[in-house]
Design a protein around this motif. Structure first.
Motif, PDB file in Angstrom:
ATOM      1  N   LEU A 168      32.881  46.298  39.135  1.00 49.09           N
ATOM      2  CA  LEU A 168      33.109  47.704  39.456  1.00 49.09           C
ATOM      3  C   LEU A 168      31.850  48.422  39.933  1.00 49.09           C
ATOM      4  O   LEU A 168      31.929  49.576  40.386  1.00 49.09           O
ATOM      5  CB  LEU A 168      33.660  48.435  38.219  1.00 49.09           C
TER       6      LEU A 168
ATOM      7  N   THR B 216      30.165  49.066  42.487  1.00 47.60           N
ATOM      8  CA  THR B 216      30.233  49.021  43.947  1.00 47.60           C
ATOM      9  C   THR B 216      30.498  50.418  44.481  1.00 47.60           C
ATOM     10  O   THR B 216      31.116  51.254  43.799  1.00 47.60           O
ATOM     11  CB  THR B 216      31.346  48.039  44.393  1.00 47.60           C
TER      12      THR B 216
ATOM     13  N   SER C 185      33.608  53.187  43.877  1.00 52.52           N
ATOM     14  CA  SER C 185      34.344  52.919  42.645  1.00 52.52           C
ATOM     15  C   SER C 185      34.643  54.216  41.884  1.00 52.52           C
ATOM     16  O   SER C 185      35.751  54.418  41.374  1.00 52.52           O
ATOM     17  CB  SER C 185      33.538  51.959  41.765  1.00 52.52           C
TER      18      SER C 185
ATOM     19  N   HIS D  40      41.496  51.604  35.586  1.00 53.66           N
ATOM     20  CA  HIS D  40      40.423  51.320  36.545  1.00 53.66           C
ATOM     21  C   HIS D  40      39.711  50.018  36.163  1.00 53.66           C
ATOM     22  O   HIS D  40      39.458  49.154  37.013  1.00 53.66           O
ATOM     23  CB  HIS D  40      39.457  52.509  36.529  1.00 53.66           C
TER      24      HIS D  40
ATOM     25  N   ALA E 116      39.432  45.413  37.871  1.00 50.98           N
ATOM     26  CA  ALA E 116      38.325  44.459  38.015  1.00 50.98           C
ATOM     27  C   ALA E 116      38.632  43.159  37.290  1.00 50.98           C
ATOM     28  O   ALA E 116      38.299  42.063  37.779  1.00 50.98           O
ATOM     29  CB  ALA E 116      37.034  45.071  37.489  1.00 50.98           C
TER      30      ALA E 116
ATOM     31  N   ALA F  65      35.668  49.013  46.836  1.00 48.17           N
ATOM     32  CA  ALA F  65      36.542  50.103  46.393  1.00 48.17           C
ATOM     33  C   ALA F  65      37.971  49.909  46.894  1.00 48.17           C
ATOM     34  O   ALA F  65      38.939  50.204  46.189  1.00 48.17           O
ATOM     35  CB  ALA F  65      35.982  51.443  46.871  1.00 48.17           C
TER      36      ALA F  65
ATOM     37  N   ILE G  34      39.788  47.667  44.597  1.00 45.11           N
ATOM     38  CA  ILE G  34      40.224  48.339  43.362  1.00 45.11           C
ATOM     39  C   ILE G  34      41.580  49.002  43.595  1.00 45.11           C
ATOM     40  O   ILE G  34      42.507  48.875  42.778  1.00 45.11           O
ATOM     41  CB  ILE G  34      39.193  49.385  42.907  1.00 45.11           C
TER      42      ILE G  34
END
Length: 539
Positions: free
Chosen positions: A472, A474, A477, A508, A512, A526, A529
């Protein structure tokens, strides 16, 4: 949900179970020891046959992976050492040593501390062990043992570790043994996760009844390894009477947190999210937040952004209603938001402001207007937080004036600006800074994100997230997280903002975990995600 206790709460649960409900302490101790033995025996054969390479990195707590080669216990001849202090944690360890020996596993005990100061339970466990001829050693030779069990200190430790105790912990950490800590890694403060001079760096911690805050918060999380929670018989009545303030979600909560989708519904049934985001150079942040709100399940998303971003968003996210806040400021003199902004605010159930917004006069005017909203949930993220911090520094606003309808999503540096504290002060007491700064709800982002309900909220809770991993880390995010929180909050406007925020953080993190089941944590973006939301949200 699973409770997380601090040291005081854990002691209260233990005390009520023993002294008020009447469960003998030795009964709880035997069950605790059985739990430790059960987890040790699951990995014992693998380690004894060199089927697993010991990993000791700061990522242990996020990605604890062992190979799964099965080996019969009777075919190995490895040794275990239990290092036991003189309190009840040591007594748990001595009881576990006796049970391991009973199961045919060669086990020895190394005592640390003054025997004259042993607890009554420890004296009893030592008597039993000696009657059964369990081996006691006075020295700990390096690399002699395949597994070392750390039962030196329990959750009650509050002083810095020195002398003999420090030396033995350094020997444990310097070994090549697989290390199992009993209840909590010795040297980790059970409430705040601080390291009290030194601490055992465990590969696994077997804890009892409930998770402890200190093993989840940094730096204690790094020293805890893989965490196993064992039910040893604390009655629900004891836990409920204490009512721990902190909790975390588990995967079965996915199916009870969101409202069920009924047969006769439409897009208006699942809430409307307004995203005010994106300056002319930052279209991506706006997109990530808006797209995530849709993927989290809300019915409609409306975006107000810089006019340069409108065509891109209409192409990239055709589901959204796209407009521009720029039309409100055409004369370049009057920077008070007017018709379209006011209409959009009235339309929305939940508002997100800040991702990629910049810090222009227009952006500051928009934030200033949104700070006046009292009747709907507002998520302030990224540049919205930086602008708010500037208002606070200039005495134009007070963090304490934000109502309980606001959710702030700062990382440590952003929180330091909001609170006027250093990042070290923030990171060393995240639960405090997530709860005590304002009436609003704060999502304090870190590898262990902490969500707190505002101060003075009756029975206010603290949420410590346990999902996710370092994939995460990144760009974008956080923008995605703001949209997830808003999308969840919009579906049930009666849900407390803090609860929507905490659940959004959990979801969230699950993206990941799902992504890294089959792909590299180095490659997550992102956009990934957002894509993973369809795999982790309830079906």
């Amino acid at each position: 949900m699973r409770y997380i206790t601090d040291a005081k709460e854990a002691k209260q649960i233990d005390n009520i179970s023993i002294n008020e409900i009447g469960i003998p302490s030795l009964v709880l101790m035997e069950r605790a020891a059985l739990g430790v033995v059960e987890e040790i025996e699951k990995v014992y054969g693998e380690l004894s046959a060199n089927a697993c390479v010991k990993r000791k990195t700061e990522d242990n707590f996020l990605n604890s992976q062992r190979c799964k080669k099965s080996v019969e216990l009777k075919n190995v001849n490895s040794k275990i050492l239990v290092v036991a202090g003189m309190g009840n944690n040591g007594a748990d360890g001595v009881a576990a040593a006796r049970m391991l020996e009973h199961d045919g596993i060669k086990t020895a005990i190394k005592l640390v501390g003054n025997i004259e100061h042993a607890s009554e339970e420890m004296k009893k466990q030592l008597e039993i062990a000696k009657n059964l001829g369990i081996s006691f050693v006075t020295d700990m030779k390096k690399n002699e043992y395949d597994i070392i069990v750390d039962a030196i200190f329990g959750i009650g430790l509050s002083r810095e570790i020195t002398g003999e105790y420090r030396e033995i912990i350094e020997k444990i950490n310097g070994s090549n043994s697989y290390i199992v800590s009993v209840d909590i890694s010795s040297g980790v403060d059970a409430t705040g996760g601080k390291i009290l001079g030194t601490a055992v760096k465990a590969d696994m911690t077997v804890t009892f009844g409930n998770l402890k805050r200190g093993m989840l918060l940094f730096p204690g999380a790094v020293y805890s390894g893989e965490i196993k929670v064992k039910d040893i018989g604390f009655p629900d009545k004891a836990v409920e009477s204490v009512s721990p303030k902190a909790y975390t979600f588990e995967k079965n909560d996915l199916y009870c947190m969101l409202p069920q989708r009924k047969m006769r519904t439409n897009k208006g049934s699942y809430g409307k999210v307004l995203v005010i985001a994106g300056c002319e150079a930052m279209c991506g942040a706006c997109y990530f937040s808006a797209a995530a709100a849709y993927r989290a399940g809300c019915g409609l998303v409306r975006v107000l952004t810089a006019k340069e971003n409108m065509q891109i968003l209409k192409t990239k996210l055709p589901e959204a209603i796209v407009g521009s806040y720029d039309e409100e400021f055409e004369d370049g003199i009057d920077f008070t938001p007017k018709k379209e902004v006011e209409e959009a605010i009235g339309w929305a159930d939940v508002i997100v402001i800040g991702p990629g917004l910049g810090k222009s006069i227009k952006a500051k005017s928009l934030v200033k207007r949104i700070l006046k909203v009292k009747d709907k949930t507002v998520v302030i993220d990224a540049d919205g937080l930086n602008i708010l911090a500037e208002f606070i520094e200039n005495k134009e606003h007070d963090l304490g004036n934000l109502g309980t309808n606001f959710i702030l999503t700062p990382h440590l540096k952003e929180m330091s600006r909001l609170a006027g504290k250093t990042t070290d002060e923030i990171k060393n007491d995240m639960p405090y800074y997530a709860t005590a700064q304002a009436e609003c709800n704060i999502v304090l982002k870190d590898a262990r994100t902490v969500v707190g309900e505002g101060r003075n909220i009756p029975d206010g809770k603290i949420y410590i997230n346990t999902s996710g991993n370092n994939a995460l880390a990144t760009g974008g995010s956080g923008d995605v997280l703001s949209g997830i929180i808003a999308g969840i909050a919009a579906q049930d406007i009666k849900m407390k903002p803090a609860l929507a925020a905490a659940f959004g953080v959990y979801v969230h993190g699950l993206t990941a975990e799902k992504y890294t089941e089959t792909k590299s944590r180095y490659s997550m973006t992102a956009s990934d995600i957002i894509d993973m939301l369809q795999d982790v949200m309830p079906r």
